[in-house]
Design an enzyme around this catalytic site. Sequence first.
Site, PDB file in Angstrom:
ATOM      1  CG  HIS A 212      -1.765  -1.279   1.390  1.00 22.50           C
ATOM      2  ND1 HIS A 212      -3.001  -1.564   0.768  1.00 22.50           N
ATOM      3  CD2 HIS A 212      -1.413  -2.162   2.114  1.00 22.50           C
ATOM      4  CE1 HIS A 212      -3.358  -2.552   0.852  1.00 22.50           C
ATOM      5  NE2 HIS A 212      -2.577  -3.050   1.830  1.00 22.50           N
TER       6      HIS A 212
ATOM      7  CB  SER B  27      14.460  21.906 -14.715  1.00 18.20           C
ATOM      8  OG  SER B  27      13.472  23.167 -14.842  1.00 18.20           O
TER       9      SER B  27
ATOM     10  CE  LYS C   5      12.694  18.978 -11.172  1.00 16.68           C
ATOM     11  NZ  LYS C   5      11.325  19.037 -11.927  1.00 16.68           N
TER      12      LYS C   5
ATOM     13  CD  GLU D   1       9.506  11.767 -15.391  1.00 20.73           C
ATOM     14  OE1 GLU D   1       9.314  12.319 -13.876  1.00 20.73           O
ATOM     15  OE2 GLU D   1       9.406  12.610 -16.316  1.00 20.73           O
TER      16      GLU D   1
END
Length: 462
Positions: A158, A279, A285, A292
């Site tokens: 979970h 980024s 970043k 992704e």
Amino acid sequence: MTKKQTWSQRFESALHPAIARFNASIGFDIELIEYDITGSQAHAKMLAHTGIISHEEGEILFTGLEQIRQEYHQGQFQPGIDSEDVHFAVEKRLTEIVGDVGKKLHTARSRNDQVGTDTRLYLRDQIQQIRQQLREFQGVILDIAEKNVETLIPGYTHLQRAQPVSLAHHLLAYFQMAQRDWERLADVYSRVNISPLGCGALAGTTFPIDRHYTANLLHFDHVYANSLDGVSDRDFAIEFLCAASIIMVHLSRLSEEVILWASEEFRFVTLKDSCATGSSIMPQKKNPDVPELVRGKTGRVFGHLQAMLVIMKGLPLAYNKDLQEDKEGIFDSVNTVKACLEAMTILLQEGLEFRHQRLATAVTEDFANATDVADYLAARGVPFREAYNIVGKVVKTSIAADKLLKDLQLEEWQEIHPAFAADIYEAIAPRQVVAARNSYGGTGFFQVREAIINARTQLSGK
């Protein structure tokens, strides 16, 4: 003057240019050209073998087709939209090369069984390539696992901390998923590898063909027993798209974990520069673009499976033009799966670094050893459900006191239950928590090492 379409004399005029473009598949089915040539060569050999054409004519056709193959390789044969599809393009070029004997190639054959044959030949090759990629993916997983048997990582259910596990054990779960993918594709291959060649348009042919002869030349295991089924069956395509979708499910699940692990909240892995991007406005970043994209591309493969199911659900026997729509979905799914497998293999092999100190700390900062406290009491005669409730209360009071279980004093443990002794600390240490789970298939170090040995054996069997 508009050039007349090359159909029979049944037609008085050419297709409207827009309809010709709409009808054409040459823009994508050129992917099948190698397979179309190979299938046509086998068909030509069979026509000569059965006496439908002479052996000399068979040789002329075979040689002419091989010339087209070489022209294509050299970039000299690039058919356009006026050819409609790859099958007509090859036949047209063959006639230009060898003359009227080229017109005999289509004897006892329809484009319906021809395209079915080409598609199966294509998919057969692609399945073998994907299976090899799966083996390479598994090999990289196994290499990492061998180095991290005793590296611990929080295990989750979970998405909540559950119990610590061996990092190798966690990774080997993906090895097993890929193993099922590898086996599943072998099963799909058995139904791809059936020849429809000779089924004709739908009813077979009046010529004395030998379907088993061409099947043998093309290394098919069987031939379709029913001509209607042979030209209209796309079960094999649906099965492949289903198998491809499941591969993408597995890659997407791993991608999601890598994305989480690379986040500041988890910090379990560091992304190397070779497999990450930055980024456009935030210089600090480092983005996990590879996982992704894999996660995102999963949806397009699912979409192709759904589209194929919808195409087939309403088709009466036998062939219908709707089936032209199978190819782009198959081609794109093949390319997507292969690209994603390659990218994820590189990511695991070269683009990730596990942060071992962070992992070691992570397994000590929660209550993931609570089950082991209950097991400790159960092993000393306390009924497990009673032990479970006792430990639940301990966790509750510890949270209130801002303590972990390892921080409780022995006197506190013995106040909870007299069965607790000094060895409770060893029992709940993360390493022992993992090592103790020595049931078959569990995360215990002995079991993980055995699992790695078994996995190596599986890989060596190819």
